[in-house]
Design an enzyme around this catalytic site. Structure first.
Site, PDB file in Angstrom:
ATOM      1  CG  HIS A   1      -1.783   1.184   1.363  1.00 22.76           C
ATOM      2  ND1 HIS A   1      -3.079   1.217   0.902  1.00 22.76           N
ATOM      3  CD2 HIS A   1      -1.553   2.420   1.901  1.00 22.76           C
ATOM      4  CE1 HIS A   1      -3.596   2.403   1.147  1.00 22.76           C
ATOM      5  NE2 HIS A   1      -2.686   3.161   1.757  1.00 22.76           N
ATOM      6  CD  GLU A   2       1.665   3.664   3.651  1.00 18.03           C
ATOM      7  OE1 GLU A   2       1.995   4.724   3.095  1.00 18.03           O
ATOM      8  OE2 GLU A   2       0.576   3.519   4.240  1.00 18.03           O
TER       9      GLU A   2
ATOM     10  CG  HIS B   1       0.479   6.215  -0.708  1.00 15.89           C
ATOM     11  ND1 HIS B   1      -0.604   6.718  -1.385  1.00 15.89           N
ATOM     12  CD2 HIS B   1      -0.017   5.593   0.410  1.00 15.89           C
ATOM     13  CE1 HIS B   1      -1.715   6.424  -0.728  1.00 15.89           C
ATOM     14  NE2 HIS B   1      -1.381   5.734   0.359  1.00 15.89           N
TER      15      HIS B   1
END
Length: 377
Positions: free
Chosen positions: A25-26, A29
């Protein structure tokens, strides 16, 4: 009944499931930010004090926090929860300011924020596509094969050979659609549209309530109609078709999640069913005990939920940022910092309240309150 796995296995399974999902997920980003030239100051798996880490040549600190319940990427210039420019940002030299998140145009900021949930959903699609390719997909027609005497289906007058076309106006394609619809609606009154011998008619039906206990002793309240299918039909899925099958399965799961949330909000389903990290750890340990396939399936479900929840328009979540960006696009200017600040405070309060509720539920699920009551009694 299989004995539930111990605490050690549950913790290990939880870390094996959540750790990679948070990292992915990170990383979504981070990669989107890097694509648009935003400097990342820190990439953390876990919150709180750093227990280990390393700084790369770009100046990004890659680290682990002591509390493994999430993670974050901190971009340069991200000095407040609303990610809005402030006096400290304006004081940066022009060259440094150009590398900050706030310096980027609205569409780039939106992509950076959306990339985290998006990569979780993409991962889930790929996993489910793999399952579809390996096992095939269910194409069993929605035709009644057997009817259990005294069950809701029998009371509604269903007979073997009946084909269910829709339930409450929702089109039904396979027998799995019937089971999935009933599963999350125990006790609800519905209308079935049925074809029998070329004649189409409607039948009112009250979905039955079944209290089911799984092999680990967990209890569930589910809905059942009391009918069985004919011979199961599993259609093979080629590699080229697998991604589309994965997308359809992901959409179905998100749709079911939305319906379940709607039932909780409307009071038709108990808030006790909401779970948090402790319950996830318990389920992770159980699925790991069942084997690799069961555990990988759980990872796909968690990835969908992580992506979906982060897209909800709640301040403090990615969806809250995207919601404010949408307002900014419409107004041609961002909301006032004070408004955003109060919104994020409200979002934080809501998230903390939800955490308290799910923690209470989790402790109940593992039997803490019952054991305390026994000690007091």
């Amino acid at each position: 009944m299989i004995q539930s796995p111990g605490v050690l296995m549950a913790v290990l399974a939880f870390l094996c499931a959540i750790g990679p999902l948070v990292f992915i997920h990170e990383m979504g980003h981070y990669l989107a930010g890097r694509l648009f030239g935003v400097k990342a100051e820190a990439f953390s798996i876990g919150f709180g004090r750093e227990i280990a880490g390393i700084t790369d040549s770009r100046g990004t600190r890659w680290k682990f926090g002591w509390l493994p319940l999430g993670g974050y990427v901190r971009f340069a210039g991200d000095m407040n929860p609303a990610s809005q420019p402030d006096a400290a940002w304006l004081a940066l030299p022009a060259a440094e300011r150009a590398l900050t998140f706030q310096a980027k145009p609205l569409w780039q900021r939106a992509i950076i924020v959306a990339a985290g949930p998006a990569i979780n959903l993409i991962l889930a699609v790929l996993i489910l596509a793999g399952f579809a390719h390996h096992y095939g997909v269910d194409r069993t027609p929605a035709v009644v094969g057997t009817v259990i005497a005294g069950a809701p289906g029998a009371k509604a007058g269903l007979q073997p050979g009946d084909r269910i076309l829709s339930i409450d106006g929702r089109a039904i394609q396979t027998f799995t659609d019937v089971a999935r619809y009933a599963l999350i609606r125990p006790g609800e009154q519905v209308t079935l549209r049925v074809v029998r011998g070329g004649t189409t008619f409607d039948r009112p039906l009250a979905i039955g309530v079944v209290h089911q206990r799984d092999r680990f002793g967990n209890e569930y309240r589910i809905g059942r109609i009391g009918i069985g299918s004919g011979d199961p039909v599993l259609a093979p899925v080629g590699l080229a078709e697998a991604p589309a099958a994965g997308v359809r399965m992901t959409v179905d799961i998100i749709s079911g999640t939305l319906e379940t949330l709607g039932q909780i909000i409307s009071g038709r389903r108990s808030i006790d069913e909401l779970g948090g990290p402790i319950r996830i750890a318990k389920i992770s340990g159980e699925q790991m005990a069942l084997g690799v396939s069961a555990f990988v399936w759980l990872v796909a479900m968690l990835s969908i939920n992580l992506g979906f929840i982060n897209l909800l328009p709640v301040p403090m979540l990615d969806g809250g940022h995207l919601f404010f960006y949408a307002i900014e696009a419409i107004r041609r200017r961002p909301l006032e910092p004070r408004v955003q600040e109060w919104a994020f405070r409200g979002g934080l309060a809501a998230v903390l309240a939800l955490m308290l509720i799910v923690t209470f539920n989790d402790l109940s699920a593992v039997g803490l309150w019952q054991r305390l009551a026994g000690l007091i009694g």
